[in-house]
Design an enzyme around this catalytic site. Structure first.
Site, PDB file in Angstrom:
ATOM      1  N   CYS A  56       0.850  -1.185   0.000  1.00 12.40           N
ATOM      2  CA  CYS A  56       0.000   0.000   0.000  1.00 12.40           C
ATOM      3  C   CYS A  56       0.884   1.233   0.000  1.00 12.40           C
ATOM      4  O   CYS A  56       2.081   1.155   0.264  1.00 12.40           O
ATOM      5  CB  CYS A  56      -0.899   0.037   1.238  1.00 12.40           C
ATOM      6  SG  CYS A  56      -1.946  -1.418   1.463  1.00 12.40           S
ATOM      7  N   CYS A 368      12.462  -3.208   5.816  1.00 17.00           N
ATOM      8  CA  CYS A 368      12.335  -4.273   4.805  1.00 17.00           C
ATOM      9  C   CYS A 368      13.317  -4.027   3.661  1.00 17.00           C
ATOM     10  O   CYS A 368      13.198  -3.041   2.930  1.00 17.00           O
ATOM     11  CB  CYS A 368      10.912  -4.301   4.271  1.00 17.00           C
ATOM     12  SG  CYS A 368      10.668  -5.405   2.858  1.00 17.00           S
ATOM     13  N   SER A 418      12.300  -2.547 -13.228  1.00 16.44           N
ATOM     14  CA  SER A 418      12.896  -2.511 -11.891  1.00 16.44           C
ATOM     15  C   SER A 418      14.303  -3.092 -11.850  1.00 16.44           C
ATOM     16  O   SER A 418      15.026  -2.885 -10.878  1.00 16.44           O
ATOM     17  CB  SER A 418      11.998  -3.262 -10.894  1.00 16.44           C
ATOM     18  OG  SER A 418      11.755  -4.584 -11.329  1.00 16.44           O
ATOM     19  N   ASP A 486      15.591  -8.418 -10.840  1.00 21.80           N
ATOM     20  CA  ASP A 486      15.799  -8.054  -9.441  1.00 21.80           C
ATOM     21  C   ASP A 486      15.582  -9.222  -8.501  1.00 21.80           C
ATOM     22  O   ASP A 486      16.165  -9.292  -7.423  1.00 21.80           O
ATOM     23  CB  ASP A 486      14.872  -6.900  -9.055  1.00 21.80           C
ATOM     24  CG  ASP A 486      13.418  -7.182  -9.405  1.00 21.80           C
ATOM     25  OD1 ASP A 486      12.795  -8.013  -8.729  1.00 21.80           O
ATOM     26  OD2 ASP A 486      12.918  -6.562 -10.359  1.00 21.80           O
ATOM     27  N   CYS A 522       6.030 -13.407   3.951  1.00 20.71           N
ATOM     28  CA  CYS A 522       6.212 -12.167   4.696  1.00 20.71           C
ATOM     29  C   CYS A 522       4.965 -11.912   5.536  1.00 20.71           C
ATOM     30  O   CYS A 522       3.838 -12.058   5.050  1.00 20.71           O
ATOM     31  CB  CYS A 522       6.446 -10.993   3.750  1.00 20.71           C
ATOM     32  SG  CYS A 522       6.558  -9.390   4.592  1.00 20.71           S
ATOM     33  N   CYS A 577      15.432  -6.402   7.734  1.00 19.75           N
ATOM     34  CA  CYS A 577      14.592  -7.601   7.665  1.00 19.75           C
ATOM     35  C   CYS A 577      14.743  -8.194   6.274  1.00 19.75           C
ATOM     36  O   CYS A 577      14.402  -7.567   5.272  1.00 19.75           O
ATOM     37  CB  CYS A 577      13.124  -7.265   7.925  1.00 19.75           C
ATOM     38  SG  CYS A 577      12.033  -8.709   7.747  1.00 19.75           S
ATOM     39  N   CYS A 580      12.209 -12.986   4.055  1.00 16.71           N
ATOM     40  CA  CYS A 580      11.765 -13.692   2.848  1.00 16.71           C
ATOM     41  C   CYS A 580      12.922 -14.459   2.214  1.00 16.71           C
ATOM     42  O   CYS A 580      12.711 -15.439   1.491  1.00 16.71           O
ATOM     43  CB  CYS A 580      11.154 -12.721   1.852  1.00 16.71           C
ATOM     44  SG  CYS A 580      12.206 -11.312   1.415  1.00 16.71           S
TER      45      CYS A 580
END
Length: 599
Positions: A56, A368, A418, A486, A522, A577, A580
């Protein structure tokens, strides 16, 4: 999203109509600091990550301006949300507050009474509702220690992109100098439930609360069960609603105390913007999982002279700084991990009067790291570093760990967009190390895919990827292609791209991932597929993954290499963090947590 824009930011003082004429589709005009290449993600880019989706975005503006400038809040929020559209495409909403001095309200009341005597119609009173979730909520008179204030809230939210939800007819109706907005991809709560669309607006004993939340509360179920046993009714299936219930049940006397007590009970990720009748709050969880920034729009001397009532600066808050670039705001700083910024609505003009509180930190600071890898826009600054700088250095580190193969006509090709920076850094570092290779754009993204309908007979995998990507034969035909992305999640898109390159004449295809293998879910605001669907869990090792996607070789950037690339940019945090990738969660995670289903 990357579309065509004018090269001037939309500044306060222009009308909503002028702004729509100037730019019907908006995004950032800020160029990369180091390189010139396409930045950001297209609206459907999350599909190219095999189900790894953005979360979001939040944006808010708070101002002490009165009078004509009150209409700027929603307009600026619209632009701020559009610049962050890549973080959520399911729905969008804006809640604006129209604040007036008590004297001004009294004058308007007398005018209304006189109009009623004359028999005038359409006085704009009462509650107005539309099927698309628009609402006008009249507030009562509010008293503060310094002066009387009265406010109205205007709310509009719906499914769709920002440009679809807010039209030139709707946006001018969202009056007020203060506003919060939200673009959403659900990570907790069904994506099909209209009640989950934010911002939320509720009323309790001390007035009204509007809330926009980015993140995922990891102890949501534990707290929710206690409320359910006590008979609490939930209006949505979103974990964000829990925050409102906690505030309403607090026995503290003031709203800042209620907010602090409620937030101290939460674990997980929450970057929150909140408006009440008297305050504006900007909140970031103690771990700092999700980014949140503070900026300011300074009014010019001419604007102040032309309109003294609208001369105060406007303070903005956004998930990513690319939103500030679009609206002409200046970045002040990050909202720090565990910080709660409290702004009184009757004293917005002086930032020295803003209050800063601290939430207790139990598990340290751990932003993150995947925000850098994929989710954030390349021209944004998050966690103290520019995203494109981190990605460029990730490519350099990847080259040191797994350079290009030897051969004739070796070309490094990014998966747009990306991976552009990582591929450029990878190619240049390989050249410095003595390997012969070039960097070129062998894949071309179709920027106008839209929501194309595909019949069941056409829905083969090749068509799905070909409608998004084209191949430059000039680049790939007869070449040894080193494809740089990526990350690799499920591997399905990687497999299709490799096949597409081979079909267009590539001699060999090698794959390089600018991040480690994704193996774990996650619980802090990012949505990955089921761990059983992740290709790193389905295959025994890297060689098996390489065989699965059809490449001659495959290499991932190591976890240590990714951290080194990040730290080279001197970010604001020293710990991260990467659960993942590693499975080491910085905050206790719930057992059996699943995405909440529809009612």
């Amino acid at each position: 999203a990357d579309r065509a824009y004018p090269l001037s930011p939309i500044l306060p003082g222009s009308s909503v109509e002028d702004s729509f004429r100037a730019t019907n589709t908006l995004a950032s005009t800020a160029a990369s600091r180091f390189r010139s290449y396409t930045v950001g993600m297209q609206y459907e880019d999350y599909e190219s990550k095999d189900g790894a989706r953005p979360k979001c975005a939040v944006f808010g503006v708070v101002s002490g301006n009165r009078g004509p400038q009150d209409g700027q809040g929603a307009q600026i929020t619209y632009f701020g949300l559009h610049a962050q559209q890549h973080r959520g495409q399911e729905s969008a909403g804006i809640l604006s507050f129209e604040v007036h001095d008590a004297v001004s309200v009294a004058q308007k009341k007398r005018k209304r009474m006189n109009a009623e005597k004359r028999g005038d119609k359409d006085l704009g009173r009462g509650w107005h509702s539309h099927p698309n979730l628009t609402g006008l909520h009249p507030f009562g008179a509010l008293k503060t220690k310094s002066k009387g204030v009265r406010a109205k809230a205007h709310l509009h939210k719906d499914f769709g992109l920002v440009t679809d939800v807010f039209t030139k007819e709707i946006l001018p109706a969202l009056k007020g100098g203060c506003a919060i907005g939200h673009t959403r991809y659900s990570t907790s709560g069904s994506d099909k439930t209209a009640h989950n669309i934010q911002p939320f607006l509720v009323k309790y004993r001390d007035g009204h609360i509007g809330l926009a939340h980015n993140g995922d509360i990891s102890n949501f179920r534990k707290i929710q069960e206690q409320f359910v046993k006590a008979g609490t009714l939930f209006h949505s299936t979103s974990d964000s609603e829990l925050i409102l219930h906690l505030i309403s049940r607090s026995q503290k006397k003031t709203q800042p105390e209620q907010v602090m007590e409620s937030l101290s009970m939460l674990e997980g990720a929450f970057s929150i913007l909140m408006i009440t009748d008297n305050y504006f709050f900007a909140i970031r969880d103690p771990n700092g999982f999700r980014p949140l920034h503070m900026g300011v729009i300074q009014r010019s001397k001419q604007d102040a002279k032309d309109n003294p009532d609208g001369a105060q600066p406007m303070y903005c808050f956004a998930s990513e700084t690319c939103a500030f670039d679009l609206i002409g705001a200046k970045l002040i700083r990050e909202v720090e991990p565990g910080e709660v910024i409290c702004i009184s609505l009757d004293n917005v003009g002086n930032p020295q009067d803003f209050k800063s509180y601290r939430l207790p930190g139990k598990y340290g600071v751990s932003p993150c790291i995947f925000e850098y890898v994929y989710f954030a826009r390349a021209d944004s600054q998050i966690f103290g570093s520019y995203v494109d700088d981190v990605r460029y250095r990730s490519g350099m580190q990847l080259a040191r760990e797994a350079p290009v193969p030897k051969g004739e006509k070796v070309v490094v090709v990014p998966v747009p967009t990306s991976a552009n920076a990582a591929a450029l850094g990878y190619a240049r570092e390989c050249q410095k190390l003595g390997f012969k290779c070039t960097y070129d754009l062998g894949l071309v993204r179709n920027n106008y895919v839209g929501r194309t309908f595909i019949t069941p007979g056409q829905a083969d995998r090749a068509l799905k990827v070909r409608r998004k990507f084209g191949v430059s034969k000039r680049v790939v035909e007869g070449a040894i292609v080193v494809l740089v992305d990526d990350s690799i999640v499920r591997g399905t898109t990687s497999m299709r791209l490799v096949s597409l390159l081979m079909d267009h004449g590539a001699k060999e295809v090698h794959f390089r991932s600018a991040s480690p293998p994704v193996k774990n879910p996650c619980y802090f605001g990012m949505d990955f597929p089921d761990p059983k669907e992740l290709i790193a869990n389905k295959c025994e090792d890297t060689k098996a993954i390489s065989a699965k996607i059809g490449t001659r070789s495959l290499a991932y950037l190591s976890w240590e290499g990714l951290k080194e690339a990040v730290m080279d940019t001197k970010p604001s945090s020293k710990t991260w963090c990467g659960a993942c990738f590693t499975g080491n969660y910085p905050v206790p995670i719930p057992k059996g947590k699943e995405k909440i289903e529809d009612w």
